[in-house]
Design a protein around this motif. Structure first.
Motif, PDB file in Angstrom:
ATOM      1  N   THR A  33      -0.065   2.647   8.700  1.00 52.62           N
ATOM      2  CA  THR A  33       0.939   1.611   8.427  1.00 52.62           C
ATOM      3  C   THR A  33       2.304   2.286   8.268  1.00 52.62           C
ATOM      4  N   PHE A  34       3.381   1.550   8.619  1.00 56.36           N
ATOM      5  CA  PHE A  34       4.723   2.128   8.554  1.00 56.36           C
ATOM      6  C   PHE A  34       5.746   1.012   8.445  1.00 56.36           C
ATOM      7  N   ALA A  35       6.922   1.386   7.940  1.00 54.54           N
ATOM      8  CA  ALA A  35       7.983   0.400   7.699  1.00 54.54           C
ATOM      9  C   ALA A  35       8.800   0.115   8.952  1.00 54.54           C
ATOM     10  N   PHE A  36       8.859   1.048   9.894  1.00 54.40           N
ATOM     11  CA  PHE A  36       9.689   0.847  11.074  1.00 54.40           C
ATOM     12  C   PHE A  36       9.011  -0.076  12.087  1.00 54.40           C
ATOM     13  N   TYR A  48      10.174  10.284  10.551  1.00 54.75           N
ATOM     14  CA  TYR A  48       9.457   9.021  10.370  1.00 54.75           C
ATOM     15  C   TYR A  48       8.194   9.286   9.557  1.00 54.75           C
ATOM     16  N   THR A  49       7.815   8.314   8.732  1.00 60.55           N
ATOM     17  CA  THR A  49       6.665   8.462   7.823  1.00 60.55           C
ATOM     18  C   THR A  49       5.680   7.323   8.040  1.00 60.55           C
ATOM     19  N   VAL A  50       4.367   7.673   8.066  1.00 60.15           N
ATOM     20  CA  VAL A  50       3.300   6.677   8.136  1.00 60.15           C
ATOM     21  C   VAL A  50       2.346   6.919   6.970  1.00 60.15           C
ATOM     22  N   ASN A  51       1.654   5.871   6.562  1.00 62.80           N
ATOM     23  CA  ASN A  51       0.666   5.946   5.488  1.00 62.80           C
ATOM     24  C   ASN A  51      -0.698   5.514   6.029  1.00 62.80           C
ATOM     25  N   PHE A  52      -1.752   6.020   5.430  1.00 59.33           N
ATOM     26  CA  PHE A  52      -3.112   5.626   5.807  1.00 59.33           C
ATOM     27  C   PHE A  52      -4.029   5.831   4.600  1.00 59.33           C
ATOM     28  N   SER A  53      -5.110   5.090   4.579  1.00 59.93           N
ATOM     29  CA  SER A  53      -6.097   5.265   3.516  1.00 59.93           C
ATOM     30  C   SER A  53      -7.371   5.871   4.115  1.00 59.93           C
ATOM     31  N   PHE A  54      -8.164   6.540   3.295  1.00 60.95           N
ATOM     32  CA  PHE A  54      -9.372   7.207   3.792  1.00 60.95           C
ATOM     33  C   PHE A  54     -10.355   7.347   2.647  1.00 60.95           C
ATOM     34  N   LEU A  80       6.053  17.189  10.029  1.00 59.98           N
ATOM     35  CA  LEU A  80       7.013  17.831   9.134  1.00 59.98           C
ATOM     36  C   LEU A  80       6.431  18.030   7.739  1.00 59.98           C
ATOM     37  N   SER A  81       5.592  17.095   7.283  1.00 59.12           N
ATOM     38  CA  SER A  81       4.913  17.221   5.986  1.00 59.12           C
ATOM     39  C   SER A  81       3.756  16.229   5.969  1.00 59.12           C
ATOM     40  N   SER A  82       2.799  16.476   5.063  1.00 55.44           N
ATOM     41  CA  SER A  82       1.644  15.575   4.982  1.00 55.44           C
ATOM     42  C   SER A  82       1.056  15.612   3.582  1.00 55.44           C
ATOM     43  N   GLN A  83       0.293  14.565   3.273  1.00 52.06           N
ATOM     44  CA  GLN A  83      -0.465  14.477   2.026  1.00 52.06           C
ATOM     45  C   GLN A  83      -1.808  13.869   2.391  1.00 52.06           C
ATOM     46  N   THR A  84      -2.841  14.703   2.458  1.00 51.58           N
ATOM     47  CA  THR A  84      -4.163  14.228   2.888  1.00 51.58           C
ATOM     48  C   THR A  84      -5.247  14.578   1.868  1.00 51.58           C
ATOM     49  N   THR A  85      -4.846  14.911   0.637  1.00 56.72           N
ATOM     50  CA  THR A  85      -5.825  15.296  -0.385  1.00 56.72           C
ATOM     51  C   THR A  85      -6.448  14.079  -1.035  1.00 56.72           C
ATOM     52  N   SER A  87      -6.372   9.671  -1.276  1.00 52.72           N
ATOM     53  CA  SER A  87      -5.996   8.430  -0.588  1.00 52.72           C
ATOM     54  C   SER A  87      -5.151   7.566  -1.528  1.00 52.72           C
ATOM     55  N   PRO A  88      -4.089   6.889  -1.040  1.00 47.46           N
ATOM     56  CA  PRO A  88      -3.653   6.868   0.361  1.00 47.46           C
ATOM     57  C   PRO A  88      -2.914   8.151   0.735  1.00 47.46           C
ATOM     58  N   GLY A  89      -3.059   8.541   2.018  1.00 45.12           N
ATOM     59  CA  GLY A  89      -2.392   9.719   2.516  1.00 45.12           C
ATOM     60  C   GLY A  89      -1.154   9.354   3.321  1.00 45.12           C
ATOM     61  N   SER A  90      -0.435  10.374   3.756  1.00 43.06           N
ATOM     62  CA  SER A  90       0.781  10.117   4.525  1.00 43.06           C
ATOM     63  C   SER A  90       1.082  11.299   5.440  1.00 43.06           C
ATOM     64  N   PHE A  91       1.827  10.994   6.506  1.00 44.02           N
ATOM     65  CA  PHE A  91       2.349  12.009   7.412  1.00 44.02           C
ATOM     66  C   PHE A  91       3.827  11.712   7.662  1.00 44.02           C
ATOM     67  N   THR A  92       4.651  12.750   7.626  1.00 45.43           N
ATOM     68  CA  THR A  92       6.041  12.648   8.069  1.00 45.43           C
ATOM     69  C   THR A  92       6.177  13.494   9.328  1.00 45.43           C
ATOM     70  N   PHE A  93       6.760  12.913  10.382  1.00 43.60           N
ATOM     71  CA  PHE A  93       6.741  13.589  11.676  1.00 43.60           C
ATOM     72  C   PHE A  93       8.042  13.317  12.430  1.00 43.60           C
ATOM     73  N   LYS A  94       8.202  14.045  13.522  1.00 43.66           N
ATOM     74  CA  LYS A  94       9.293  13.769  14.450  1.00 43.66           C
ATOM     75  C   LYS A  94       8.733  13.706  15.858  1.00 43.66           C
ATOM     76  N   VAL A  95       9.429  12.964  16.731  1.00 45.06           N
ATOM     77  CA  VAL A  95       8.951  12.772  18.092  1.00 45.06           C
ATOM     78  C   VAL A  95       9.653  13.755  19.029  1.00 45.06           C
ATOM     79  N   PRO A  96       9.044  14.076  20.165  1.00 41.73           N
ATOM     80  CA  PRO A  96       9.681  14.997  21.107  1.00 41.73           C
ATOM     81  C   PRO A  96      10.840  14.334  21.845  1.00 41.73           C
ATOM     82  N   THR A  97      11.674  15.149  22.457  1.00 42.79           N
ATOM     83  CA  THR A  97      12.859  14.638  23.167  1.00 42.79           C
ATOM     84  C   THR A  97      12.499  13.841  24.414  1.00 42.79           C
ATOM     85  N   SER A  98      11.268  13.943  24.885  1.00 42.59           N
ATOM     86  CA  SER A  98      10.838  13.206  26.076  1.00 42.59           C
ATOM     87  C   SER A  98      10.340  11.808  25.757  1.00 42.59           C
ATOM     88  N   THR A  99      10.359  11.412  24.503  1.00 36.63           N
ATOM     89  CA  THR A  99       9.825  10.102  24.096  1.00 36.63           C
ATOM     90  C   THR A  99      10.617   8.973  24.719  1.00 36.63           C
TER      91      THR A  99
END
Length: 479
Positions: A33-36, A48-54, A80-85, A87-99
């Motif tokens: 799930t994400f806000a954007f 950009y940041t996404v959240n997920f549960s596990f 760029l950063s993550s929290q997967t220890t 739940s809920p977890g999260s990932f912060t990432f960036k997209v490549p220039t070819s997107t």
């Protein structure tokens, strides 16, 4: 008769139950799930940041599909950063220039045990590699096409330019309507219209004035040998035009122009419009390029409303001279309707007089100002600048000056009859060195400090007309 399962079968059954218990109950992953609602990355922003549960511990990885939503070919995002220890977890990432696409998806994968979470809903994502304005055809605003010819509109390669970045797509517009199928950095044009190019970032584009990544508008005109140009006025007829509401004269846009008033070129007037309230006959010489010779428009007569203002004294830069103990006084007359008068001392913002007369016996150095305003009908103002100072308006050529800064006899002032381009003034020192040689002398010598090598240095002057001396003499400088 009661049957029992063999021992080996029991063992296999237990293992199967254990596997499903671990992989099903303890390795469930939700869709991210994400806000954007879309990703519009750029060199200035790409986080950009996404959240997920596990359930259950695992090694989790965020995956991004290709532009069509397929995970068989992944988009190479950078975590760029993550929290997967926990739940809920999260990932912060960036997209490549070819997107670049409309139907990207995200999902989370667990690798130990192996399990794949549900994918997110589709969303558009673009990396806006170039996020500045750009230009077409060397910043041209108007281009002419001869008859049935064509012109190629191209994005300038001069930096900063998007043409240096591969795989960018463009969207071209004519008169505000998109031109279908044109996605390259150039466009062949054969018809009259206003053209503009935008960088096409899909859902990250607006294709309007608010979008940064766009070109200037270029007006393309088809020109034939029978082309004519008409001059019109925003006030019709342009009679008694008030300075506070001037008329706008205009002709067809898209060419080069020279404006004329009473057959005299107006300096700096090179647009297809000209705003004026000054009386005169106006016309425009239009240069439509190599297709036809320069063409004059029709002439329009403008009658600017005006009033007379008589100021019976010298105006700046001349100085109205008075002697100590005298008073400078001036009364103005005007044909303005219901006029008001405001007299200002130098550097003052408050009027020192509001009548038609001004006087002073203690002049201040600098420009005095008179503002006369017509307050009925056509409301507008006229302004006069003048100066007042101590000294003597010469009727004879003086032979002494005392440049000591007291404003009295500081300058060599000669009669007004010699202050024209007909007369040449020459001043030399006692060694014959030329100190000043000029026509149209402005009663402004000496402009610099004179070095007193002797007690009272002497200079020689010659006033000539037509090459023949008319006045000669000496000037003694007194401290």
């Amino acid at each position: 008769m009661k049957r029992t399962l063999p021992f080996k079968i029991k063992i296999v059954f237990v293992l199967i139950l254990t596997f499903f218990s671990q992989s099903g109950l303890h390795a469930q992953i939700s869709a991210p799930t994400f806000a954007f609602t879309k990703i519009c990355a750029s060199p200035g922003f790409n986080t950009y940041t996404v959240n997920f549960s596990f359930t259950g511990s695992n090694t989790y990885t965020l995956e991004m599909s290709d532009p069509n939503g397929s995970f068989s070919s992944l988009t190479g995002i950078t975590i760029l950063s993550s929290q997967t220890t926990t739940s809920p977890g999260s990932f912060t990432f960036k997209v490549p220039t070819s997107t670049a696409g409309q139907n990207y998806k995200l999902r989370v994968r667990g690798s130990s045990p192996s399990v794949i979470g549900s994918s997110s809903s589709a969303f558009p994502a673009y990396y806006q590699a170039f996020d500045q304005p750009f230009y077409l055809n060397n910043k041209a605003s108007n281009i002419g096409i001869c008859g049935s010819g064509t012109v190629t509109l191209s994005v300038d390669a001069t930096a900063p330019s998007p043409v240096s970045i591969p795989n960018l797509k463009y969207k071209w517009f004519k008169d505000g309507v998109v031109i279908s199928g044109q996605t390259g950095s150039s466009l062949i044009v054969s018809s009259t219209g206003q053209y503009q190019a935008f960088l096409d970032y899909g859902s990250c584009s607006t294709f309007d004035e608010g979008q940064v990544e766009k070109s200037q508008k270029v007006t393309v005109s088809v020109i034939s040998s029978s082309t004519t140009f008409n001059l019109s006025s925003s006030i019709d007829p342009p009679n008694d035009v008030c300075p506070s509401n001037p008329t706008v004269l205009s002709t067809s846009p898209g060419y080069s122009y020279k404006w004329y008033r009473n057959d005299v070129e107006i300096a700096g007037a090179t647009a297809n419009t000209y705003t004026t309230a000054v009386t005169g006959n106006y016309k425009v010489l239009v240069n439509a390029g190599s297709c036809v010779s320069p063409i004059y428009t029709n002439t329009i007569q403008v009658n600017g409303f005006d009033f007379n203002l008589t100021f019976p004294a010298s105006q700046s830069p001349s100085i109205n001279k008075i002697q100590q103990g005298e008073t400078f006084a001036v009364t103005v007359t005007t044909t303005a309707t219901n006029p008001t008068f405001e007299w200002y001392a130098p550097s003052s913002t408050t009027p020192v007089s509001t009548s038609d007369t001004f006087s002073t016996d203690t002049p201040i150095d600098g420009n005095y100002k008179l503002v006369v305003k017509q307050t009925s009908g056509c409301v507008f103002s006229k302004e006069i600048l003048f100066r007042v100072g101590f000294g003597i308006n010469p009727t004879q050529i003086p032979n002494t000056i005392s440049p000591n800064g007291d404003t009295v006899n500081d300058l060599w002032e000669i009669p007004n009859e010699y202050l024209t381009t007909e007369y040449e003034v020459l001043i030399v020192d006692t060694f014959g060195k030329e100190i000043l040689k000029t026509t149209n002398y402005q009663n402004n010598w000496p402009q610099n400090t004179i070095e007193f090598k002797s007690v009272n240095p002497i200079f020689y002057y010659v006033i000539s007309k037509g090459g023949s001396p008319v006045k000669k003499g000496t000037i003694t400088v007194i401290k």
